[in-house]
Design an enzyme around this catalytic site. Structure first.
Site, PDB file in Angstrom:
ATOM      1  N   LYS A  16     -31.793  20.885 -24.155  1.00 54.01           N
ATOM      2  CA  LYS A  16     -30.188  20.543 -25.271  1.00 54.01           C
ATOM      3  C   LYS A  16     -30.645  20.421 -26.617  1.00 54.01           C
ATOM      4  CE  LYS A  16     -29.808  16.442 -26.938  1.00 54.01           C
ATOM      5  NZ  LYS A  16     -29.580  16.320 -28.026  1.00 54.01           N
ATOM      6  N   ASP A 143     -26.429  11.436 -22.783  1.00 47.77           N
ATOM      7  CA  ASP A 143     -26.318  13.344 -22.227  1.00 47.77           C
ATOM      8  C   ASP A 143     -26.631  13.330 -21.356  1.00 47.77           C
ATOM      9  OD1 ASP A 143     -26.800  13.113 -25.701  1.00 47.77           O
ATOM     10  OD2 ASP A 143     -28.928  13.459 -25.687  1.00 47.77           O
TER      11      ASP A 143
END
Ligand code: C5P
Length: 300
Positions: A16, A143
């Site tokens: 990401k 995350d």
């Protein structure tokens, strides 16, 4: 194909970048209140789960072959968490093929945890749904829920409270990686040191959300904001020069998460040309090309 291969299960999970990473003051639980916008990239780590009697073991191929392969690794932690919580008698051997740079601010460890949860959910026939996986995920790392979800999402609280954003266009990224990583807890500690009066609530991410809504690369690049950039640069002054030099290539650039990778935004059709130019300008650094948004953790 051997019997072992027939019974194995492979899952992939994405890297990401954060298009905005706004950080508030440190909370009592030690985490920081965040307002962030994640985008998953088509740069995936794969985890293949092979059946085993009862033990959990792992190996790593590709990047990060020297990473710990014990309880310090989120792959082992994710597998043991599932095994204990659902009283699974079987074990597994987990083969990780790593493509996401390590300690790069790209959530590679979280991706591995997410892929492990998805692979073992299938291998062990647990039939957990995505909400159950996300709850397990957040206990492994802030995350991990986004690595499970993928796409584009706004994350608040620790970054685990996600609202998906419908993508309108695709975005190209050239990521300039660094041989020496940065530790996320260390960058947050530096944030506390240099921002002792940070507000309890972080600044909001609406400029990035508007730019996504308007499908504008230039508006997005103008809206980029990463509150971990100042502390990362304080720890790694060498990154400042990289930022300055990178200004001449794509539409804009942002430190990826807690760094040290720098993500350069470009139009997808210009990606390979810009990547070549960046590699020529930084012959000693790694260059990774990716397109986002990409899918979250999934079986292959
Ligand atoms: O959640 P995760 O284990 O990935 O976070 C790693 C470290 O990053 C935490 O121990 C904490 O120091 C820092 N962190 C934080 N606030 C967040 C997320 C991470 O301070 N919202």
């Amino acid at each position: 194909m051997t019997l072992e291969n027939q019974m194995s299960v492979t899952a992939s999970a994405p890297a990401k970048v954060n298009l905005a990473l706004r950080v508030g003051a440190r909370r009592e639980d030690g985490y920081h209140q965040l307002d962030t916008v994640f985008m998953a990239l088509d740069l995936f780590d794969d985890v293949t789960a092979f059946p085993a009697a009862s033990a959990i073991t792992m190996e790593i191929q590709g990047l990060g072959e020297d990473l710990p392969q014990d309880e310090q690794n989120l792959v082992i932690r994710a597998a043991k968490l599932l095994q204990e919580k659902y009283q699974v008698k079987q074990g597994a051997h987990l083969k990780v093929v790593k493509r996401i740079p390590v300690a790069a601010g790209m959530a590679g460890g979280s991706a591995d945890a997410a892929a492990t949860l998805v692979a073992l959910n299938s291998l062990w026939k647990l039939e957990l749904n995505s909400a159950q996986l996300a709850i397990l995920g957040v206990s492994l790392g802030s995350d991990v829920p986004f690595a499970l979800l993928g796409g584009i999402a706004r994350g608040i609280s620790r970054g685990e409270n996600l609202s998906p954003i419908i993508p309108k266009i695709m975005y190209g990224w050239v990521i300039l990686t660094n041989p020496k990583g940065l530790s996320t807890p260390e960058v947050f500690r530096k944030f506390d040191e240099i921002s002792p009066f940070a507000p309890v609530n972080p600044a909001d991410t609406s400029p990035v959300l508007k730019a996504l809504e308007n499908a504008s690369y230039t508006e997005l690049a103008t809206a980029f904001e990463n509150d971990l950039c100042a502390p990362a640069l304080a720890l790694r002054p060498d990154l400042k020069e990289l930022f300055e030099k990178l200004e001449n290539f794509g539409v804009g650039q942002i430190l990826s998460g807690s760094g040290p990778s720098i993500a350069v935004l470009c139009e997808p059709e210009k990606l390979s040309e810009i990547a070549k130019k960046i590699q020529l300008a930084f012959p000693n650094l790694g260059v990774v090309v990716a397109i986002g948004p990409a899918a979250g953790a999934h079986l292959r």
